[in-house]
Write a protein that holds these residues in place. Sequence first.
Motif, PDB file in Angstrom:
ATOM      1  N   PHE A 156       3.957 -22.156 -18.520  1.00 22.27           N
ATOM      2  CA  PHE A 156       2.525 -22.473 -18.444  1.00 22.27           C
ATOM      3  C   PHE A 156       2.247 -23.874 -18.960  1.00 22.27           C
ATOM      4  CE2 PHE A 156       2.506 -17.961 -17.997  1.00 22.27           C
ATOM      5  CZ  PHE A 156       1.346 -17.641 -17.319  1.00 22.27           C
ATOM      6  N   ASP A 157       1.092 -24.411 -18.586  1.00 24.91           N
ATOM      7  CA  ASP A 157       0.747 -25.753 -19.069  1.00 24.91           C
ATOM      8  C   ASP A 157       0.147 -25.714 -20.478  1.00 24.91           C
ATOM      9  OD1 ASP A 157      -1.715 -24.710 -18.518  1.00 24.91           O
ATOM     10  OD2 ASP A 157      -2.325 -26.263 -17.091  1.00 24.91           O
ATOM     11  N   PRO A 197      -0.205 -19.353 -23.127  1.00 29.65           N
ATOM     12  CA  PRO A 197      -1.162 -18.381 -22.571  1.00 29.65           C
ATOM     13  C   PRO A 197      -1.665 -17.358 -23.594  1.00 29.65           C
ATOM     14  CG  PRO A 197       1.057 -17.976 -21.738  1.00 29.65           C
ATOM     15  CD  PRO A 197       1.123 -19.242 -22.529  1.00 29.65           C
ATOM     16  N   ASN A 257      -7.194 -20.324 -20.593  1.00 33.69           N
ATOM     17  CA  ASN A 257      -7.220 -21.153 -19.376  1.00 33.69           C
ATOM     18  C   ASN A 257      -5.845 -21.686 -18.993  1.00 33.69           C
ATOM     19  OD1 ASN A 257     -10.026 -20.884 -19.208  1.00 33.69           O
ATOM     20  ND2 ASN A 257     -10.297 -22.522 -20.721  1.00 33.69           N
ATOM     21  N   GLN A 293      -2.532 -22.385 -17.295  1.00 32.89           N
ATOM     22  CA  GLN A 293      -2.165 -22.202 -15.883  1.00 32.89           C
ATOM     23  C   GLN A 293      -0.657 -22.106 -15.734  1.00 32.89           C
ATOM     24  OE1 GLN A 293      -4.227 -22.169 -13.058  1.00 32.89           O
ATOM     25  NE2 GLN A 293      -5.932 -22.030 -14.517  1.00 32.89           N
ATOM     26  N   LYS A 335       3.894 -23.636 -11.031  1.00 35.95           N
ATOM     27  CA  LYS A 335       4.659 -22.934  -9.987  1.00 35.95           C
ATOM     28  C   LYS A 335       5.972 -23.630  -9.673  1.00 35.95           C
ATOM     29  CE  LYS A 335       1.049 -20.321  -7.947  1.00 35.95           C
ATOM     30  NZ  LYS A 335      -0.290 -20.799  -7.751  1.00 35.95           N
TER      31      LYS A 335
END
Length: 365
Positions: free
Chosen positions: A173-174, A177, A182, A184, A187
């Motif tokens: 994730f950026d 999480p 938020n 993301q 991918k």
Amino acid sequence: MSKFEWQRAIIKVGSALIAPDGSQCSGRYLLPIARFITASREQGKEVIIVSSGSVAAGRSRVKINHQPSIAEKQAMAAIGQTKMMANWSRFFDFPCAQLLLTYSDLHSRTRYVNIKNTLRELLNNQALPIINENDTVAVNELKVGDNDNLGAYTALIAQADTLIICSDVDGLFDADPRLNPNAQLIKQVDNIDESIFALAGGSSSKVGTGGMQTKLQAAQKCSNSGIQTLIVNGQKGEVFDQLMDGEVAGTLFKAVASRDNARGQWLKHTLKNTGKVSIDSGAKAAILNKGASLLPSGILDISGDFKSGDAVQIEYNGHALAKGLTIYSSSDLEQIKGLRSSKIEETLGYSFGEAIVHRDDMVLL
Ligand code: GLU
């Protein structure tokens, strides 16, 4: 979702899937993985499992009322390993084969070749190799330590094209999480650089030893050797249906290099340098531009104490250029450095050939 294609994959299954409550084996998450493996094999694809979970699976069978000692953990691993293998075996009607490896096995040339040959025979005979670290014999500096990196080493040895890391998180994730709603899912990662490592915190799983850091290390090793890596959530059954359709339900780390030959991969990633050989500009040009072997005439200096067959770093002006297996020992090289190859026999009283490091045993850095 990113698309992917594969032919030979290492599927790394973490402790959080094998022993989700941290104390015994469970089949809860293994059925979709096993179905994916069976269906893939029916399509002619080849699979090797790297499975964690021996320590977790044996935990409840070793009595402790404190943090387990190393020996207690090793006892857990010894008990849990058979449970883990039995847990996998019940999902397949072809044989499962157990391989227990340590870091030093991956670093020994003869053992490396034996592992590689054994894996090839197992695949030729439709067995399913299941690999874990040999936790009972390896401690700390002798260990790979985590099965993410063991998965990457296995992918290199087995010349796989894909490493699929099944974890209890959806991918990279950026942001974290668990802390940031938020965050993301990323991918696809084309290049694993510092900014990607910065996204990974410490170990997040309560059961396994790895974390996002070790997964990224594994992905980087693979990517640099032409192997793609997927991180997927192995606790979600639908993930494996998507994988069957060639869709990455998680993060895909693209391979940045083309696949080196197996020897090059082994040289680059698993073999430790035992010494250094510094060379002149003529030898540098011959190695870099002409694909030449290293000859004694181009050697200026050597350092370290090494034997024939050891790995050495080849340097120019203090910069590492290549790594390779030396045919001559450091004491031989002290005598023949700078000489023409035709003088080797006269100087040493014997000759193993004109090259110091043969091109086939050399990898550029
Ligand atoms: N070899 C360890 C075990 O089987 C697992 C290491 C890891 O989870 O990365 O328990």
